[in-house]
Each structure stands twice: as structure tokens, then as C-alpha cells.
Motif scaffolding. Structure first.
Motif, short mmCIF file in Angstrom:
data_model
loop_
_atom_site.label_atom_id
_atom_site.label_comp_id
_atom_site.label_asym_id
_atom_site.label_seq_id
_atom_site.Cartn_x
_atom_site.Cartn_y
_atom_site.Cartn_z
N ASP A 1 0.82 -1.22 0.00
CA ASP A 1 0.00 0.00 0.00
C ASP A 1 0.85 1.27 0.00
N VAL A 2 2.09 1.16 0.43
CA VAL A 2 2.98 2.32 0.54
C VAL A 2 3.52 2.71 -0.84
N ARG A 3 3.96 1.72 -1.57
CA ARG A 3 4.46 1.86 -2.94
C ARG A 3 5.49 2.96 -3.13
N PRO A 4 6.64 2.87 -2.40
CA PRO A 4 7.69 3.88 -2.56
C PRO A 4 8.38 3.76 -3.91
N ALA A 5 9.09 4.81 -4.30
CA ALA A 5 9.96 4.73 -5.46
C ALA A 5 10.99 3.64 -5.18
N CYS A 6 11.40 2.90 -6.20
CA CYS A 6 12.18 1.68 -5.96
C CYS A 6 13.28 1.50 -7.00
N THR A 7 14.43 1.00 -6.51
CA THR A 7 15.52 0.57 -7.37
C THR A 7 15.97 -0.80 -6.90
N VAL A 8 16.19 -1.71 -7.85
CA VAL A 8 16.69 -3.06 -7.53
C VAL A 8 18.03 -3.24 -8.24
N MET A 9 19.03 -3.68 -7.48
CA MET A 9 20.35 -3.91 -8.05
C MET A 9 20.83 -5.31 -7.67
N VAL A 10 21.57 -5.93 -8.56
CA VAL A 10 22.23 -7.20 -8.26
C VAL A 10 23.71 -6.87 -8.11
N THR A 11 24.24 -7.23 -6.95
CA THR A 11 25.61 -6.83 -6.61
C THR A 11 26.19 -7.77 -5.56
N GLY A 12 27.46 -7.67 -5.30
CA GLY A 12 28.06 -8.40 -4.19
C GLY A 12 27.85 -7.65 -2.89
N LEU A 13 27.81 -8.35 -1.78
CA LEU A 13 27.71 -7.73 -0.46
C LEU A 13 28.95 -8.13 0.34
N VAL A 14 29.20 -7.47 1.47
CA VAL A 14 30.46 -7.64 2.19
C VAL A 14 30.60 -8.97 2.91
N ASP A 15 29.50 -9.67 3.13
CA ASP A 15 29.53 -10.98 3.81
C ASP A 15 28.76 -11.95 2.94
N GLU A 16 29.35 -13.09 2.60
CA GLU A 16 28.70 -14.03 1.69
C GLU A 16 27.40 -14.61 2.24
N LYS A 17 27.18 -14.51 3.57
CA LYS A 17 25.92 -14.98 4.16
C LYS A 17 24.77 -14.03 3.83
N MET A 18 25.09 -12.78 3.53
CA MET A 18 24.07 -11.78 3.21
C MET A 18 23.58 -11.98 1.78
N LEU A 19 22.29 -12.17 1.63
CA LEU A 19 21.70 -12.35 0.30
C LEU A 19 20.98 -11.09 -0.18
N ILE A 20 20.63 -10.20 0.77
CA ILE A 20 19.92 -8.97 0.44
C ILE A 20 20.29 -7.89 1.44
N GLU A 21 20.28 -6.66 0.95
CA GLU A 21 20.43 -5.47 1.79
C GLU A 21 19.39 -4.48 1.30
N ILE A 22 18.71 -3.82 2.23
CA ILE A 22 17.66 -2.87 1.88
C ILE A 22 17.95 -1.54 2.54
N GLU A 23 17.85 -0.47 1.76
CA GLU A 23 18.06 0.89 2.24
C GLU A 23 16.79 1.68 1.96
N VAL A 24 16.34 2.49 2.92
CA VAL A 24 15.14 3.28 2.70
C VAL A 24 15.34 4.74 3.12
N THR A 25 14.53 5.59 2.53
CA THR A 25 14.41 6.99 2.93
C THR A 25 12.93 7.21 3.24
N ALA A 26 12.68 7.82 4.40
CA ALA A 26 11.30 8.10 4.80
C ALA A 26 11.15 9.59 5.07
N ARG A 27 9.92 10.05 4.97
CA ARG A 27 9.61 11.44 5.33
C ARG A 27 8.45 11.37 6.32
N LYS A 28 8.73 11.84 7.54
CA LYS A 28 7.72 11.78 8.60
C LYS A 28 6.47 12.55 8.19
N ALA A 29 5.33 11.98 8.55
CA ALA A 29 4.06 12.64 8.26
C ALA A 29 3.94 13.95 9.06
N ASP A 30 3.20 14.90 8.52
CA ASP A 30 2.96 16.17 9.24
C ASP A 30 2.10 15.96 10.46
#
Length: 128
Positions: free
Chosen positions: A99-128
Motif C-alpha cells: 500500500d505504501v508503494r515507494p519509489a524503488c531501485t533493484v540492483m544485483v551486486t556483491g555484499l560484504v559478507d557471503e551470508k548476506m543475500l539482500i540489503e535494503i536501504e530506505v528513505t522516509a519522510r515523517k508525516a505532518d
């Protein structure tokens, strides 16, 4: 003038590397790339779906500390180590952002630890 506030997850890496789990600047909340580690036990599942769900739990906790929530997210970056893992996590993405449907980018890349399969970064703007 907005005040900058740093949010920590308690991870030892934040001090070692020099970053914060999240930074609040006025109404904006910037959450660092977050992996599927359970910070209480410092364990991580080997399952992409479980890791993705834990990422969202970690992000939600950081946003809550910042006085925000997942519903305030306006931008998300997904970093996957394997292209074929994207479609299996769609139900988790739908669960948290359907329901939130933020703008989105998906990238395939290496991460710093081979156990990590995904990393997610977000930006939020607090409601008024």
C-alpha cells in the motif's frame, strides 16, 4: 534549523565502521543499508525470504526509534546478490510496501559478507 539525530541498532559495526543505522534530519529519515541479521543474536538465515522479512523488521525498528514508520517510506533500494532471488521475495515486499508503494531501485551486486543475500536501504519522510 533542523536537528540531526543519530539512531543506533546496537551493532558493533556502527562504531567500528563509523555509521548510524539511521539519521534523522528534520522530517527526513535516512536508513542505512540493512541486512537480514537478527541483531539480538547476530545470526542470519540462509533463506532469502527469511532474510528479507528480517530486513524489514530491522528497518521498522530503526524507523520507530526515529518517530517514523514503514508507511512513511518514499524511496527504497534493494541490493540482491542473486538475480533469481528477486521474484521469490515479492510476497514479502508486497506485505510491507503493497500500500505504501515507494519509489524503488533493484540492483544485483556483491555484499560484504557471503551470508548476506539482500540489503535494503530506505528513505522516509515523517508525516505532518
Amino acid at each position: 534549523m533542523s536537528k540531526r539525530h543519530l539512531i543506533s541498532s546496537g551493532s558493533e559495526f556502527e562504531k567500528k565502521i563509523g555509521y548510524s543505522r539511521a539519521v534523522v534530519d528534520g522530517k527526513w529519515v535516512f536508513v542505512s543499508g540493512t541486512t537480514g541479521f537478527d541483531y539480538a543474536t547476530m545470526t542470519i538465515s540462509d533463506d532469502i525470504v527469511a532474510q528479507t522479512d528480517q530486513c524489514f523488521k530491522n528497518i521498522a525498528a530503526a524507523l520507530e526509534k526515529a518517530g517514523s514508520s514503514l508507511s512513511d517510506v518514499v524511496r527504497v533500494h534493494y541490493l540482491l546478490t542473486r538475480r533469481e532471488d528477486f521474484e521469490p521475495i515479492w510476497p514479502v515486499l508486497q506485505k510491507y510496501f503493497g500500500d505504501v508503494r515507494p519509489a524503488c531501485t533493484v540492483m544485483v551486486t556483491g555484499l560484504v559478507d557471503e551470508k548476506m543475500l539482500i540489503e535494503i536501504e530506505v528513505t522516509a519522510r515523517k508525516a505532518d
